[in-house]
Design an enzyme around this catalytic site. Structure first.
Site, PDB file in Angstrom:
ATOM      1  N   HIS A  37       0.813  -1.222   0.000  1.00  0.00           N
ATOM      2  CA  HIS A  37       0.000   0.000   0.000  1.00  0.00           C
ATOM      3  C   HIS A  37       0.847   1.272   0.000  1.00  0.00           C
ATOM      4  O   HIS A  37       0.304   2.364  -0.200  1.00  0.00           O
ATOM      5  CB  HIS A  37      -0.926   0.035   1.218  1.00  0.00           C
ATOM      6  N   ASP A  73      -2.734 -10.668  -2.670  1.00  0.00           N
ATOM      7  CA  ASP A  73      -3.333 -10.206  -1.425  1.00  0.00           C
ATOM      8  C   ASP A  73      -4.818  -9.903  -1.646  1.00  0.00           C
ATOM      9  O   ASP A  73      -5.232  -9.601  -2.768  1.00  0.00           O
ATOM     10  CB  ASP A  73      -2.600  -8.941  -0.973  1.00  0.00           C
ATOM     11  N   HIS A  75      -6.268  -7.320  -0.574  1.00  0.00           N
ATOM     12  CA  HIS A  75      -6.351  -5.875  -0.776  1.00  0.00           C
ATOM     13  C   HIS A  75      -5.540  -5.477  -2.016  1.00  0.00           C
ATOM     14  O   HIS A  75      -4.502  -6.070  -2.299  1.00  0.00           O
ATOM     15  CB  HIS A  75      -5.809  -5.125   0.440  1.00  0.00           C
ATOM     16  N   ASP A 154      -4.399 -13.003   3.393  1.00  0.00           N
ATOM     17  CA  ASP A 154      -5.615 -12.541   4.045  1.00  0.00           C
ATOM     18  C   ASP A 154      -6.866 -12.810   3.214  1.00  0.00           C
ATOM     19  O   ASP A 154      -7.968 -12.446   3.624  1.00  0.00           O
ATOM     20  CB  ASP A 154      -5.519 -11.063   4.425  1.00  0.00           C
TER      21      ASP A 154
END
Length: 204
Positions: A37, A73, A75, A154
């Site tokens: 991120h 991921d 995200h 995740d």
């Protein structure tokens, strides 16, 4: 800050290792904090430095012409996309749940960004279909000389941060796909860096 520096440095060390010509083909950087991120000018989420992005720049500094970053991921790897958007030397492929933090819809239509958004509650079948339909053709056409992996766990069914339904067999499957692409054009060279994954038993 010290841990973040070591996390980014681990990816550099992994890249140097697999490019050393000393028989090391793969590395896994079990690091925290994660990195994908962190944008060019902003830290975000848990991420201070884009670890895999630092590794990609190290590979380019060492003379490679084509590096692929594959991010599974749950995200979206907005930081990696922010850094490499429009850079023809780096292919960035993402699978991710949408809508979900950081609420990026896509990489802006750049030819080096391949996005595969998945709905909440998507499972292994949807994930595998997206990878085969989007990542596979792009990676095979790009013919990377090194593959870097933003390895986020995740999306596992037991993880508390999101709503995907992946299981161990799905991660085994994507690992085999990545290994096959690496053997096709990158002399088997893969450096993976841990991103998300917050259910400790599932992560283990």
């Amino acid at each position: 800050a010290k841990a973040a520096l070591r996390a980014a440095g681990a990816c550099v060390e992994g890249v140097d290792g697999v490019l050393s010509g000393k028989g090391m083909q793969q590395a896994f950087c079990a690091v925290r904090p994660p990195g994908h991120h962190a944008e060019r000018r902003n830290a975000m989420g848990f991420c201070l430095f884009d670890n895999v992005g630092v590794g990609a720049l190290q590979a380019l500094e060492r003379g490679l012409s084509r590096v692929a970053i594959l991010d599974f991921d749950v995200h979206y790897g907005n930081g990696t996309v922010d850094i490499f958007r429009g850079d023809s030397r780096v292919l960035v492929c993402n699978t991710y749940q949408y809508p979900l933090y950081p609420f990026w819809a896509d990489g802006g239509g750049e030819p080096n960004i391949v996005d595969a958004p998945l709905h909440p509650r998507s499972g292994g079948r949807e994930f595998r279909a997206a990878v085969d339909a989007l990542w596979g053709p792009a990676t095979e056409k790009f013919r990377p000389e090194l593959i870097l992996v933003s390895a986020g766990f995740d999306a596992h069914r037991n993880d508390p941060l999101a709503h995907h339904e992946l299981l161990e067999d799905d991660y085994k499957w994507i690992g085999a796909r990545i290994r096959g692409w690496a053997e096709g054009s990158a002399e088997g060279r893969v450096v993976s860096t841990l991103e998300g994954g917050y259910h400790l038993n599932a992560l283990g």
